[in-house]
Design a protein around this motif. Sequence first.
Motif, short mmCIF file in Angstrom:
data_model
loop_
_atom_site.label_atom_id
_atom_site.label_comp_id
_atom_site.label_asym_id
_atom_site.label_seq_id
_atom_site.Cartn_x
_atom_site.Cartn_y
_atom_site.Cartn_z
N TYR A 41 -13.36 5.38 -0.79
CA TYR A 41 -11.90 6.17 -1.40
C TYR A 41 -12.13 6.18 -2.88
CZ TYR A 41 -7.58 7.93 -1.16
OH TYR A 41 -6.57 8.77 -1.07
N GLN A 129 -17.15 -1.71 -1.23
CA GLN A 129 -16.11 -2.11 -0.47
C GLN A 129 -16.17 -3.69 -0.15
OE1 GLN A 129 -17.19 0.86 2.55
NE2 GLN A 129 -15.14 2.02 2.06
N THR A 132 -15.63 -5.80 -3.41
CA THR A 132 -14.21 -5.67 -3.72
C THR A 132 -13.45 -6.54 -2.96
OG1 THR A 132 -14.35 -3.32 -4.37
CG2 THR A 132 -12.03 -4.25 -3.83
N GLY A 157 -12.20 0.35 4.91
CA GLY A 157 -13.56 -0.20 4.56
C GLY A 157 -13.39 -1.52 3.94
N VAL A 158 -12.66 -1.60 2.69
CA VAL A 158 -12.34 -2.86 1.99
C VAL A 158 -11.50 -3.55 2.90
CG1 VAL A 158 -11.22 -3.76 -0.02
CG2 VAL A 158 -12.46 -1.77 -0.18
N ALA A 178 -1.77 -1.87 9.13
CA ALA A 178 -2.19 -0.60 9.34
C ALA A 178 -1.11 0.46 9.74
CB ALA A 178 -3.32 -0.67 10.34
N ALA A 179 -1.58 1.71 9.63
CA ALA A 179 -0.49 2.91 10.15
C ALA A 179 -0.49 3.25 11.52
CB ALA A 179 -0.68 3.93 9.24
N LYS A 183 -5.69 1.33 14.89
CA LYS A 183 -6.09 0.58 13.70
C LYS A 183 -5.50 -0.86 13.78
CE LYS A 183 -6.66 4.36 10.23
NZ LYS A 183 -6.22 4.90 9.15
N TYR A 198 2.88 -1.14 8.61
CA TYR A 198 3.72 -1.09 7.29
C TYR A 198 4.22 0.32 6.90
CZ TYR A 198 -0.33 1.32 5.00
OH TYR A 198 -1.41 2.17 4.50
N PHE A 244 -5.12 -3.20 -6.47
CA PHE A 244 -6.85 -2.52 -6.72
C PHE A 244 -6.92 -1.26 -6.34
CE2 PHE A 244 -8.43 -3.21 -2.33
CZ PHE A 244 -7.55 -4.00 -1.62
N THR A 247 -3.59 4.30 -3.24
CA THR A 247 -3.86 5.53 -2.15
C THR A 247 -2.67 6.46 -2.06
OG1 THR A 247 -3.39 3.84 -0.52
CG2 THR A 247 -5.55 4.75 -0.93
N GLN A 248 -1.23 5.63 -2.31
CA GLN A 248 -0.14 6.43 -2.29
C GLN A 248 0.68 6.63 -3.59
OE1 GLN A 248 2.16 5.21 1.19
NE2 GLN A 248 0.51 5.34 2.64
N PHE A 269 -7.61 -5.46 -10.47
CA PHE A 269 -8.97 -5.44 -10.20
C PHE A 269 -9.68 -4.17 -10.47
CE2 PHE A 269 -12.50 -5.11 -7.43
CZ PHE A 269 -13.40 -6.20 -7.61
N LEU A 271 -13.54 -3.03 -9.96
CA LEU A 271 -15.11 -3.45 -9.82
C LEU A 271 -16.19 -3.03 -11.10
CD1 LEU A 271 -17.07 -5.17 -7.91
CD2 LEU A 271 -17.60 -2.68 -6.76
N ARG A 320 -7.26 9.72 6.81
CA ARG A 320 -6.97 8.42 7.24
C ARG A 320 -7.41 8.10 8.56
NH1 ARG A 320 -0.70 7.66 5.09
NH2 ARG A 320 -0.89 5.69 6.14
N1 LIG Z 1 -10.24 -1.36 -7.95
C1 LIG Z 1 -11.74 -1.29 -7.52
O1 LIG Z 1 -12.46 -1.50 -8.11
C2 LIG Z 1 -11.76 -0.69 -5.97
C3 LIG Z 1 -12.96 -0.81 -5.41
C4 LIG Z 1 -12.91 -0.22 -4.02
C5 LIG Z 1 -11.90 0.39 -3.38
N2 LIG Z 1 -10.94 0.43 -3.94
C6 LIG Z 1 -9.52 0.84 -3.41
O2 LIG Z 1 -9.29 0.14 -2.38
C7 LIG Z 1 -8.71 0.94 -1.32
C8 LIG Z 1 -9.58 1.09 -0.11
O3 LIG Z 1 -10.94 1.64 -0.58
P1 LIG Z 1 -11.68 2.08 0.76
O4 LIG Z 1 -12.89 2.65 0.48
O5 LIG Z 1 -11.84 0.71 1.73
O6 LIG Z 1 -10.85 3.19 1.55
P2 LIG Z 1 -10.77 3.76 3.09
O7 LIG Z 1 -11.90 3.01 3.85
O8 LIG Z 1 -10.69 5.20 2.93
O9 LIG Z 1 -9.32 2.87 3.47
C9 LIG Z 1 -8.48 3.22 2.88
C10 LIG Z 1 -6.88 2.80 3.70
O10 LIG Z 1 -5.77 3.08 3.01
C11 LIG Z 1 -4.78 3.26 3.98
N3 LIG Z 1 -4.05 4.79 3.21
C12 LIG Z 1 -2.70 4.63 2.95
N4 LIG Z 1 -2.44 5.72 2.55
C13 LIG Z 1 -3.42 6.54 2.32
C14 LIG Z 1 -3.71 7.89 1.84
N5 LIG Z 1 -2.72 8.72 1.37
N6 LIG Z 1 -5.13 8.45 2.04
C15 LIG Z 1 -5.91 7.66 2.59
N7 LIG Z 1 -5.48 6.19 2.91
C16 LIG Z 1 -4.42 5.80 2.92
C17 LIG Z 1 -5.45 3.89 5.38
O11 LIG Z 1 -5.01 2.94 6.06
P3 LIG Z 1 -3.51 3.29 7.19
O12 LIG Z 1 -3.76 4.77 7.70
O13 LIG Z 1 -3.59 2.19 8.10
O14 LIG Z 1 -2.74 3.26 6.05
C18 LIG Z 1 -6.90 3.67 5.01
O15 LIG Z 1 -7.72 2.99 6.09
C19 LIG Z 1 -8.62 2.37 -2.02
O16 LIG Z 1 -7.33 2.43 -2.56
C20 LIG Z 1 -9.95 2.36 -3.11
O17 LIG Z 1 -9.33 3.08 -4.29
C21 LIG Z 1 -10.59 -0.03 -5.52
#
Ligand SMILES: NC(=O)c1ccc[n+]([C@@H]2O[C@H](COP(=O)([O-])OP(=O)(O)OC[C@H]3O[C@@H](n4cnc5c(N)ncnc54)[C@H](OP(=O)(O)O)[C@@H]3O)[C@@H](O)[C@H]2O)c1
Length: 333
Positions: A41, A129, A132, A157-158, A178-179, A183, A198, A244, A247-248, A269, A271, A320
């Motif tokens: 993401y 992922q 993190t 992923g995370v 999860a939505a 999931k 949620y 960390f 997304t919203q 956090f 990375l 999503r």
């Molecule tokens: N700070 C850091 O260094 C760091 C490093 C890695 C990732 N991250 C963050 O961690 C989060 C997860 O990353 P990921 O790569 O695991 O992402 P991912 O696989 O796309 O998972 C994101 C999850 O967020 C939920 N979500 C809620 N609102 C969303 C929206 N508007 N668009 C897309 N997804 C939404 C979805 O679950 P539901 O459908 O169940 O709501 C989705 O499964 C992201 O916010 C990413 O930016 C941060």
Amino acid sequence: MRAVQYTQFGSADVLHIAELARPQPKDDEVIIEVTAAGVNYVDIRQRQGAYNRAETRVGGIDLPSIPGMQVVGIVVEAGPLADASLLGKNVVALVSKGAYAEYVAAPASMCVPVPDGVDDTQLAALPTQGLTAYFVLTASTLLQRGETVLVHAAAGGVGSLAVQIAKILGAGTVIATAATAAKRNFALSIGADIAVDYTQTAWTSAVIDATNGRGVDILLESIGGKVFEENFSCLAAFGRYVLFGSTQGVGDPFEARRLMTKAQSMTGFYLPVFFGRPDLIQQGLRFLIDQVAQGTLHAHVAAQFSLTEAAAAQQSLEDRNVIGAVVLRPKLR
Ligand SMILES: NC(=O)c1ccc[n+]([C@@H]2O[C@H](COP(=O)([O-])OP(=O)(O)OC[C@H]3O[C@@H](n4cnc5c(N)ncnc54)[C@H](OP(=O)(O)O)[C@@H]3O)[C@@H](O)[C@H]2O)c1
């Protein structure tokens, strides 16, 4: 070499294939021939230009840019100061950019060799992922055995790795959010004890009930928006809250002194800050690779895409639709 590039910020259709020169290693870098690159993401937020905006700035992106921070592949070249013993080895690496390509340059200190026979596709979800998920539970919140953990977006992923790693590290009850029902069922299948929707207004009551009124010790949050404020009603005394992602959106401003009333902590956090601590990256990647090799951690890869399908890969996360992670395979045509 072929690479996925963008020259302007925007929606997934700014991603295009470019024919570029193969990267040259800097002194301390190696060149990796990419077999799999995990899609994050974070790659989407970067492509949207979010990290270049003041309110969400966590390190800007220079254009043109090749996305991709998590890579698996063979080391084919080493700079003069890089560890030459990596040459010819299959490695997992965390890079700051460039993994959506046939070749990528990586600091040798960010590469960890992989034992034979471990599934490349799963490994591609580990550097961003997986790390993190691991660091938010260890370095950020110091999870103790038996503690209750809430993992938001637990089928992502995370999130899906965090559920499993929390259990490996000895967490007590793990509550997943999860939505969708699919999931939530997935989150239960990978070890969560309870799964909560949620998107429902009263979701925090389910968390309070599941913890006998106490709330959770650790809360992993990458959602923001209205969920940011809602979380506080289910964080226990002495609870640790790690932010960390957004997304919203970033959510309403927060009055920090509220944390005093229940002796809670909040931490952030990011990375890439860990690029300054290769020792921690090495330790984290070795932990994750070992768990995958032993079969105690499983990165669920929902789909694999070619480089030309990078836009579709990112769009599937934005929509999503993905349970687990998606991976690019440069050798797929
Ligand atoms: N700070 C850091 O260094 C760091 C490093 C890695 C990732 N991250 C963050 O961690 C989060 C997860 O990353 P990921 O790569 O695991 O992402 P991912 O696989 O796309 O998972 C994101 C999850 O967020 C939920 N979500 C809620 N609102 C969303 C929206 N508007 N668009 C897309 N997804 C939404 C979805 O679950 P539901 O459908 O169940 O709501 C989705 O499964 C992201 O916010 C990413 O930016 C941060």
